[in-house]
Design an enzyme around this catalytic site. Structure first.
Site, PDB file in Angstrom:
ATOM      1  N   HIS A 164      61.071  52.230  -8.242  1.00  0.00           N
ATOM      2  CA  HIS A 164      60.339  51.086  -8.972  1.00  0.00           C
ATOM      3  C   HIS A 164      58.834  51.373  -9.483  1.00  0.00           C
ATOM      4  O   HIS A 164      58.431  52.201  -8.606  1.00  0.00           O
ATOM      5  CB  HIS A 164      60.454  49.596  -8.527  1.00  0.00           C
ATOM      6  CG  HIS A 164      60.076  49.428  -7.120  1.00  0.00           C
ATOM      7  ND1 HIS A 164      60.365  50.183  -6.111  1.00  0.00           N
ATOM      8  CD2 HIS A 164      59.057  48.563  -6.671  1.00  0.00           C
ATOM      9  CE1 HIS A 164      59.746  49.710  -4.863  1.00  0.00           C
ATOM     10  NE2 HIS A 164      58.950  48.825  -5.146  1.00  0.00           N
ATOM     11  N   HIS A 224      51.168  45.886   1.954  1.00  0.00           N
ATOM     12  CA  HIS A 224      50.922  45.917   0.731  1.00  0.00           C
ATOM     13  C   HIS A 224      49.522  45.226   0.409  1.00  0.00           C
ATOM     14  O   HIS A 224      49.274  44.558  -0.445  1.00  0.00           O
ATOM     15  CB  HIS A 224      51.936  44.957  -0.255  1.00  0.00           C
ATOM     16  CG  HIS A 224      53.464  45.558  -0.262  1.00  0.00           C
ATOM     17  ND1 HIS A 224      54.187  45.559   0.745  1.00  0.00           N
ATOM     18  CD2 HIS A 224      54.159  46.122  -1.273  1.00  0.00           C
ATOM     19  CE1 HIS A 224      55.420  46.009   0.505  1.00  0.00           C
ATOM     20  NE2 HIS A 224      55.185  46.284  -0.694  1.00  0.00           N
ATOM     21  N   GLU A 275      58.121  54.016  -1.726  1.00  0.00           N
ATOM     22  CA  GLU A 275      58.545  53.292  -0.414  1.00  0.00           C
ATOM     23  C   GLU A 275      59.803  53.958   0.226  1.00  0.00           C
ATOM     24  O   GLU A 275      60.215  53.659   1.169  1.00  0.00           O
ATOM     25  CB  GLU A 275      58.776  52.018  -0.808  1.00  0.00           C
ATOM     26  CG  GLU A 275      57.385  51.078  -1.193  1.00  0.00           C
ATOM     27  CD  GLU A 275      57.907  49.678  -1.682  1.00  0.00           C
ATOM     28  OE1 GLU A 275      56.772  48.962  -1.638  1.00  0.00           O
ATOM     29  OE2 GLU A 275      58.951  49.319  -1.788  1.00  0.00           O
ATOM     30  N   HIS A 333      62.800  45.213  -0.609  1.00  0.00           N
ATOM     31  CA  HIS A 333      62.161  44.058   0.171  1.00  0.00           C
ATOM     32  C   HIS A 333      61.565  43.358  -0.904  1.00  0.00           C
ATOM     33  O   HIS A 333      60.370  42.884  -0.666  1.00  0.00           O
ATOM     34  CB  HIS A 333      61.400  44.609   1.107  1.00  0.00           C
ATOM     35  CG  HIS A 333      60.271  45.551   0.654  1.00  0.00           C
ATOM     36  ND1 HIS A 333      59.608  46.531   1.321  1.00  0.00           N
ATOM     37  CD2 HIS A 333      59.171  45.602  -0.317  1.00  0.00           C
ATOM     38  CE1 HIS A 333      58.799  47.172   0.634  1.00  0.00           C
ATOM     39  NE2 HIS A 333      58.444  46.384  -0.293  1.00  0.00           N
TER      40      HIS A 333
HETATM   41  C1  DHB Z   1      58.402  44.085  -6.279  1.00  0.00           C
HETATM   42  C2  DHB Z   1      58.664  45.273  -5.459  1.00  0.00           C
HETATM   43  C3  DHB Z   1      58.312  45.662  -4.330  1.00  0.00           C
HETATM   44  O1  DHB Z   1      58.521  46.560  -3.606  1.00  0.00           O
HETATM   45  C4  DHB Z   1      57.064  44.739  -3.906  1.00  0.00           C
HETATM   46  O2  DHB Z   1      56.455  45.213  -2.699  1.00  0.00           O
HETATM   47  C5  DHB Z   1      56.547  43.715  -4.538  1.00  0.00           C
HETATM   48  C6  DHB Z   1      57.377  43.397  -6.021  1.00  0.00           C
HETATM   49  C7  DHB Z   1      59.069  43.676  -7.373  1.00  0.00           C
HETATM   50  O3  DHB Z   1      59.986  44.383  -8.003  1.00  0.00           O
HETATM   51  O4  DHB Z   1      58.934  42.680  -8.131  1.00  0.00           O
HETATM   52 FE    FE Z   2      57.090  47.089  -2.078  1.00  0.00          FE
END
Ligand code: DHB
Ligand code: FE
Length: 282
Positions: free
Chosen positions: A192, A59, A239, A12
Site C-alpha cells: 500500500h 506511525h 511495513e 492493521h
Molecule cells: C492505512 C493503512 C495503514 O497501514 C495505516 O497505518 C494507516 C492507514 C489505510 O490503508 O487506510
Molecule cells: Fe500502517
C-alpha cells in the site's frame, strides 16, 4: 525453556477498528477481510499462547519524526492504546511481559543490535488491532512484548538486517527461562501507498510471492534493497518488514520449518492489500 509455537501476520488499517466498533464485519466490503480470521482464532485457541511478541511499526505516535529509533523494544508492564483518533474509540491496554522484554533487550544488545529500550510506550493501531482481531471478545489472555521497527522515516533498516533482528529475537525467546508458550506477531502491509503520485498503489503479484516465501523460502525478500521493496510494495507496504522479522524469529531451534495453518489475501481495504497468515513451527 520457553516454547515457540508459531507466528501470525496481519494488516492493521485503523478503519478495521472502526468497522469492529460499528459491527460491520459481515458487510460486503468487510466480510472478505474478517472471514479470514476464524481459522486463525481456532488455531490460537488450540495452541493457547501465553505471550505474543509483536513486530510492528509506530506511525508517529510514540516516536515522531524528531526522534526515530530504528529498532525499539517495550519494557513496560502495560501498553496503552492511544491511537490518532480514527480507529476504534477504546481498546484495552496490553499487558507487558516484563521479564521477556529484558531477556530480548539484553540478548539484542549482546548480539550488537543497539536497540532503544522503552519503559513507557504508547501504542497505536499497529500494535493493538492484531490482538482485537485475534481475541474479538476482549480480555486478552496473553501478555505482550512490542518490538517496533522504523518503516516510517528514511533511512530504514535493510531487509537483511531486519531478518537478522527477527532471528536474534527468536533466539532470545528460545533461551528464555520460562515454561510459557510464545507466538510471534507481525503487524503491517501488505502492499500500500497512502500518499504521493502512486497513492493507492497495490501489487498483488508481489504480495502473493512474498506470502508464499514466508512458508518455503523465508530469506527471499532479503535479496531486495529497501528502495526496491518500496518500489514493489509502496511507501507503506514496506511495513512488510515486520512479517519478515516474525518469520525469521521462527527459524531458531531444532525445528526451523513452518507449516501454514491458514492465510487470506483481500484487495483492498481502505488503500491497502490486506494479508493474514498463521504459521505453526514444524
Ligand atoms: C492505512 C493503512 C495503514 O497501514 C495505516 O497505518 C494507516 C492507514 C489505510 O490503508 O487506510
Ligand atoms: Fe500502517
Amino acid at each position: 525453556m520457553a516454547t515457540i509455537i508459531g507466528g501470525l501476520g496481519t494488516s492493521h488499517i485503523p478503519a478495521i477498528g472502526n468497522a469492529i466498533h460499528k459491527g460491520l464485519q459481515q458487510e460486503p466490503y468487510w466480510k472478505p477481510f474478517f472471514d479470514g480470521f476464524p481459522p486463525v482464532r481456532e488455531w490460537i485457541a488450540a495452541q493457547k499462547p501465553d505471550v505474543m511478541v509483536i513486530f510492528y511499526n509506530d506511525h508517529g505516535l510514540n516516536f515522531f519524526l524528531d526522534k526515530m529509533p530504528t529498532f525499539a523494544v517495550g519494557a513496560a508492564t502495560q501498553y496503552v492504546n492511544s491511537d490518532e483518533g480514527w480507529g476504534i474509540p477504546s481498546l484495552e491496554p496490553l499487558k507487558g511481559e516484563l521479564d521477556l522484554s529484558w531477556q530480548i533487550i539484553n540478548t539484542l544488545i549482546d548480539k550488537e543490535f543497539d536497540v532503544t529500550s522503552c519503559q513507557e510506550m504508547l501504542v497505536d493501531h499497529a500494535c493493538s488491532l492484531p490482538l482485537k482481531l485475534f481475541y474479538p471478545e476482549g480480555n486478552y489472555p496473553v501478555t505482550v512484548v512490542p518490538v517496533c521497527i522504523n518503516t516510517v522515516q528514511f533511512p530504514l533498516p535493510k531487509a537483511h538486517r531486519v531478518y537478522a533482528l527477527g532471528r536474534a529475537v527468536g533466539e532470545a525467546v528460545a533461551a528464555w527461562d520460562s515454561r510459557k508458550k510464545v507466538a510471534f506477531v507481525a503487524s503491517g502491509g501488505l502492499s500500500h501507498q497512502l500518499e504521493g503520485e502512486r497513492a493507492g498503489f497495490i501489487n498483488k503479484d508481489f504480495d502473493l510471492k512474498f506470502m508464499e516465501s514466508l512458508v518455503s523460502n523465508p530469506e527471499w525478500a532479503t535479496q531486495y534493497s529497501i528502495h526496491e521493496l518500496v518500489e514493489k510494495s509502496g511507501t507503506q507496504g514496506i511495513e512488510l518488514l515486520a512479517w519478515l522479522a516474525m518469520r525469521a524469529a521462527l527459524t531458531v531451534g531444532d525445528k526451523p520449518g513452518v507449516r501454514k495453518v491458514h492465510s487470506n489475501y483481500h484487495i483492498p481495504i481502505s488503500n491497502t492489500a490486506t494479508g493474514l497468515i498463521a504459521l505453526e513451527k514444524f
